[in-house]
Design an enzyme around this catalytic site. Structure first.
Site, PDB file in Angstrom:
ATOM      1  CG  HIS A   1       1.416  25.412  10.271  1.00 41.88           C
ATOM      2  ND1 HIS A   1       0.080  24.756  11.054  1.00 41.88           N
ATOM      3  CD2 HIS A   1       0.781  25.903   9.372  1.00 41.88           C
ATOM      4  CE1 HIS A   1      -0.939  25.035  10.391  1.00 41.88           C
ATOM      5  NE2 HIS A   1      -0.551  25.620   9.257  1.00 41.88           N
TER       6      HIS A   1
ATOM      7  CE  LYS B   1      36.011  34.840   1.587  1.00 40.37           C
ATOM      8  NZ  LYS B   1      36.291  35.633   0.476  1.00 40.37           N
TER       9      LYS B   1
ATOM     10  CD  GLU C   1      28.125  38.729   0.019  1.00 35.78           C
ATOM     11  OE1 GLU C   1      28.592  37.840   0.717  1.00 35.78           O
ATOM     12  OE2 GLU C   1      28.136  38.441  -1.199  1.00 35.78           O
TER      13      GLU C   1
HETATM   14  O1  PA5 Z   1      28.360  38.348  -4.111  1.00 37.28           O
HETATM   15  C1  PA5 Z   1      29.656  38.128  -3.987  1.00 37.28           C
HETATM   16  O2  PA5 Z   1      30.543  38.694  -4.294  1.00 37.28           O
HETATM   17  C2  PA5 Z   1      30.074  37.069  -3.358  1.00 37.28           C
HETATM   18  O3  PA5 Z   1      28.899  36.157  -2.772  1.00 37.28           O
HETATM   19  C3  PA5 Z   1      30.903  35.669  -4.225  1.00 37.28           C
HETATM   20  O4  PA5 Z   1      30.199  35.534  -5.270  1.00 37.28           O
HETATM   21  C4  PA5 Z   1      31.221  34.486  -3.327  1.00 37.28           C
HETATM   22  O5  PA5 Z   1      31.878  34.919  -2.108  1.00 37.28           O
HETATM   23  C5  PA5 Z   1      31.948  33.585  -4.247  1.00 37.28           C
HETATM   24  O6  PA5 Z   1      33.231  34.205  -4.524  1.00 37.28           O
HETATM   25  P1  PA5 Z   1      34.153  33.699  -5.809  1.00 37.28           P
HETATM   26  O7  PA5 Z   1      33.168  33.681  -7.033  1.00 37.28           O
HETATM   27  O8  PA5 Z   1      35.151  34.521  -6.117  1.00 37.28           O
HETATM   28  O9  PA5 Z   1      34.361  32.133  -5.449  1.00 37.28           O
END
Ligand code: PA5
Length: 445
Positions: free
Chosen positions: A307, A421, A286
């Protein structure tokens, strides 16, 4: 340094001059990170977090973990992405992937709110029958659909079981200090709240209450975790590439990326590391994967995956390098006894510890994969405990920040996550998305 970067198997892959040539760029990235002049500089709270955290809240986390253990048999932790993976990874690494089945004096811990699978939730609800429950809902935004939907279900369950008043003392929220639906609801109902600092993004938040509350509920030592992270922070303050193993790892990843190695495979030989590898995948995936750039982070557990994916790694497309987690001392060992009949022909393995065999599998694999044209990076870690884990978490967080800066991307945003989303809200009929809904339905038909 508790994590040592070993480049013995990279000789002839990255030339010394080429590597040394990266030092000025690494220094520029270091300065941008520490002087807060780089991309996403509003989200650098994790850099000093191991020494600059809210001590009062830290004490409250420990007290809440104790209370959860007194009041519940099962703790349900709701969250997704950065609000989920770190806690789960830490519990599996430090305690066990079999944590819930262990004989122990701490609560069972289940994670939900990280999918919208009805099957998963129904199965979890049936596990909860007849058990005393507590819930920790973790969401920085307070609006993430997967987590909010699961919270709705578990809040209703707790209210049916304990009454609205009784449920209040069993719900713990980890969220923004002031904003979001979860914070609003928590304030209205008087749920105990823990804060995700504004300047710490989800995937960098495992050392905040996000990770620490479930980790403490599992009986792990938070002080040792923070001490490990604080020592890593100190060790990796060094701007000189030659003296900083975290930066050596980041620079090596970048050099390999430039050689068209577009995929990093995180390798471990301990199954308890598998979810930590999931955490690493989210952290790097990310953070780096944007602007059509980035290494694709993946993971394997060997020898299990020798494996399955082993064949591809040995002889398939030459697109990857491997990063081996060489954990020097396993949490437990096992002596292999000789067998008089030698019925399986394995007496050549007898009279030694299983860890020696595991280490030999690693050496054999590194040699085979290097020979097959897969560059092998080795990260040596002395052992698995709270201190070493805190140290390792910080190592990867900092390597990730520097790696993304080397690529020239903002490590701390995730604009691409919004696309699914928006479509999901439109297709599910969320008010305000009517036009897009018509477009998308036409495309689907
Ligand atoms: O690293 C990030 O920002 C994301 O993975 C969030 O942690 C994830 O989308 C969850 O978001 P939130 O904590 O607002 O529910």
């Amino acid at each position: 340094m508790a994590i040592h970067f070993n480049d013995s198997y990279l000789k002839g892959v990255i030339h010394e001059d080429e590597y040394k040539g990266l030092a000025p760029l690494v220094k520029t990235c270091h300065d941008a990170l520490h002087q807060k002049t780089g991309l996403g500089n509003d989200f650098l709270g994790w850099v000093d977090l191991p020494v600059d955290y809210d001590k009062e809240e830290f004490a409250r986390i420990k007290a809440a973990a104790k209370r959860i253990n007194e009041q519940a048999d099962v703790l349900i932790v709701l969250g997704i992405g950065g609000s989920y993976l770190g806690a789960r990874a830490a519990i599996e690494l430090l305690r066990s992937p079999f944590y819930n089945s262990l004989k122990k004096d701490t609560v069972d811990i289940y994670f939900a709110g990280n999918s919208v699978s009805a099957t998963y939730l129904q199965e979890l609800l049936s596990i909860c029958e007849g058990k005393d429950l507590a819930v920790n809902c973790v969401s920085k935004s307070g609006t993430t659909t997967e987590t909010a939907l699961a919270f709705r279900i578990f809040k209703q369950l707790l209210e049916e079981k304990y009454g609205v008043e009784g449920a209040k003392s069993r719900i713990y929220c980890t969220t923004d200090k002031a904003n979001g639906k979860l914070k609003e609801l928590a304030d209205e109902n008087g749920y105990e709240c823990f804060v995700i600092p504004d300047d710490v993004g989800g995937r960098f938040s495992v050392l905040t209450a996000v990770g620490l509350l479930p980790i403490a509920a599992a009986g792990c030592d938070l002080d040792a975790i923070m001490k490990g992270a604080a020592d890593a922070r100190k060790d990796f303050l060094e701007p000189d590439l030659e003296k900083n193993d975290c930066y050596k790892y980041a620079a090596t990843r970048f050099a390999l990326y430039q050689k068209q190695k577009k995929m990093e495979i995180m390798v471990s030989f301990e199954p308890c590391f598998a979810t930590m590898a999931e955490w690493y995948k989210q952290l790097f995936g990310e953070s780096e994967g944007k602007d059509n750039k980035g290494l694709y982070p993946s993971s394997v557990t060997f020898s299990t995956d020798l494996h399955s994916l082993g064949q591809f790694i040995q002889e398939g497309s030459r697109i990857m390098f491997e990063t081996f987690m060489d954990i020097k001392k396993p949490k437990q060992d096992m002596y292999i006894k000789p067998d008089d009949s030698n019925f399986d022909g394995l007496n050549f393995l007898a009279d030694q510890n299983m860890s020696v065999v595991n280490k030999t599998v690693m050496d054999a694999t590194i040699l085979a994969h290097s020979e097959g044209g897969v560059p092998c990076v080795v990260l040596e870690m002395p052992e698995i405990n709270e201190y070493e884990m805190g140290y390792m978490i910080y190592f990867f967080e900092k390597a990730c920040g520097i790696s993304a800066y080397l690529l020239g991307v903002n490590p701390f945003n995730q604009p691409g996550v919004e696309s699914y989303k928006t479509n999901m809200f439109a297709l599910l009929g969320k008010p305000g998305y009517e036009d897009l809904q018509a477009d998308l339905k036409a495309k689907l038909s």
